[in-house]
Enzyme design. Structure first.
Site, PDB file in Angstrom:
ATOM      1  CG  LEU A   1    -114.120  15.044  -9.765  1.00  0.00           C
ATOM      2  CD1 LEU A   1    -115.324  15.944  -9.547  1.00  0.00           C
ATOM      3  CD2 LEU A   1    -112.859  15.841  -9.639  1.00  0.00           C
ATOM      4  CG  HIS A   2    -119.448   9.890  -9.029  1.00  0.00           C
ATOM      5  ND1 HIS A   2    -120.577   9.364  -9.608  1.00  0.00           N
ATOM      6  CD2 HIS A   2    -119.835  11.043  -8.442  1.00  0.00           C
ATOM      7  CE1 HIS A   2    -121.593  10.162  -9.355  1.00  0.00           C
ATOM      8  NE2 HIS A   2    -121.176  11.179  -8.643  1.00  0.00           N
ATOM      9  CB  ALA A   3    -118.588   8.216 -14.115  1.00  0.00           C
TER      10      ALA A   3
END
Lengths: 130, 89
Positions: free
Chosen positions: B14-16
């Site tokens: 769940l990165h940017a």
């Protein structure tokens, strides 16, 4: 909507802007950058800053982000502060920018508070097991 | 209320950019959407909240949907996770 300006040493600001353009997958028209370099004519930079503030102010004000308090970019910006209309925040980081650009309906002072909280909350030592 | 346990299957977690897509989609619904990882809970409409979860590849999150359009929201949000957030892997 509030407008934004990054005034930083060198390309710090434009790199952060590129980072948020990538994250949001679009260019953000109400965000501009001005780099300050050692050989710059400061008077010319002041004119450029003034023009960018004007361009990005739709009536809701402008927040100017800079990197370090007490350094030239920050010192130049003091002349542009107009209470509740044009405000300056130091210590810019990606979290602050994301927070600011995610805010669509808040006023300038609320966004400033959100940015400060986001910056503080996002300085953490990472636990590899978390 | 609808509850779903979802495993994060995209390699970058769940990165940017994935969080941005999630926030954008979640904000289209009226219902409250919360994402929980361990003891940390995030508002799915708040990108910085999601990033603070630090949810990486293969971690599991509990997502709750509560409100008038919860069914549609649950379907679409789950689809986004299962679709690797549009990242292909």
């Amino acid at each position: 909507m509030v407008g934004y300006l990054l005034v930083t040493h060198g390309e710090i600001g434009s790199s952060l802007a590129d980072c948020v353009y990538h994250i949001f997958n679009k260019k953000i028209s109400r965000l501009d950058c001005i780099s300050i370099n050692p050989t710059d004519d400061i008077d010319k930079k002041k004119i450029a800053i003034s023009q960018k503030i004007k361009k990005n102010n739709s009536g809701d004000g402008v927040i100017i982000f800079t990197d370090i308090i007490g350094a030239t970019p920050c010192n130049i910006l003091k002349d542009f502060i107009i209470k509740n209309k044009v405000e300056v925040l130091t210590g810019v980081n990606a979290a602050m920018l994301i927070k600011a650009l995610s805010s669509k309906n808040k006023d300038l002072n609320n966004i400033i508070q959100d940015c400060i909280e986001a910056a503080e909350e996002n300085i953490l030592q990472i636990d590899p097991n978390d | 209320m609808i509850k779903k346990k979802i495993k994060i299957i995209n390699k970058l977690g769940l990165h940017a950019r994935a969080s941005s897509k999630l926030t954008e989609l979640a904000s289209k619904f009226k219902c409250e959407i919360k994402i929980k990882k361990g003891n940390e809970e995030a508002d799915a409409k708040n990108m910085m909240d999601i990033l603070m979860l630090s949810a990486s590849f293969e971690s599991k999150v509990d997502v709750t949907f509560s409100g008038i359009d919860e069914k549609k929201a649950a379907e679409e949000i789950e689809k986004l996770f299962l679709n690797f957030f549009g990242e292909g892997e």
